[in-house]
Design an enzyme around this catalytic site. Sequence first.
Site: not given
Ligand code: PBG
Length: 305
Positions: A175, A228
């Site tokens: 991520k 992701k």
């Molecule tokens: C929480 C989380 C995020 C997303 C999914 N879970 C945001 C982040 O890490 O700031 C993003 C999902 C999206 O942008 O569709 N940690």
Amino acid sequence: MRETVLTSRDFIYPIFVVEGNNIKEDISSLPGNYHWSVDRLPEVVEQMRQTGVRSILVFGLPNTKDEMGSAAWHEDGVVQQAVRKIKALAPDIWVITDVCMCQYTSHGHCGIIKDGYVNNDETLDYIAKIALSHAQAGANMVAPSDMMDGRIQAIRNRLDENNLERISIMAYSAKYASAFYGPFREAAQSAPQFGDRKTYQMDPANLRQAISEIEADIEQGADIIMVKPALSYLDVIRWARDNFDLPLAAYSVSGEFAMIKAAAEKGWIDEQRVAMEVLTSIKRAGADLLITYYALDACRWIKNG
Ligand code: PBG
């Protein structure tokens, strides 16, 4: 002769659940997506039935936030209630829960703050507690999105100790600290109040680091690995597909969705064709599962197309 074909089985549909009654509120940064109260979830389930989408990813927005994000593991928290509701309405829907703290903490970070920093190791106990509460509410799979090192092991141990060894874990393994999350943070009210997430999420420039993050999650017991965002990381998806055997998910995140929506609204692109081209490219790159705000629309388009 087509090599890559999208089907309704590929999709995981993310939803946002809020506390309260009779709420179906537009999310301005994610057109066509809503803040749902638990009592309105029958409508979501009905749309999933009509389109054939079988899996849902539940994000919660609590009414109260604190330093520890304690609303995240309440037995009657918003996600826990949503899980019980969906399972009661449709036991066959595969329910995945987002395990993270940023929607629940007053500071908006994905972990516990100590001395001004997110403390990785202290956070693990909280993450495990949240995952356990989701599993006890009836979730099929938990999906930790916090990116703390060691979280998969911490969750696996906690679930196993509580006789929940059949609950699986989808690991947000690679991520990235991405600017594509902007619309989500508005939707989930989870923007950090100070600093950024670069101390726990990955540098978009790194591929080798993604490999070691995925390896670590597999070693700790992940059942599904994830990359992701998706669109700017097709090379990472391909690399993961070629080198690991586990099912691979890709999260086509809020910014990817919002860019298509906005350009289509301006009349600059054909929404359906661009969305399907993007989703097909993610599957072609090697993803088995696509997490996308287009899940329902894509299945409608597949049916009509
Ligand atoms: C929480 C989380 C995020 C997303 C999914 N879970 C945001 C982040 O890490 O700031 C993003 C999902 C999206 O942008 O569709 N940690």
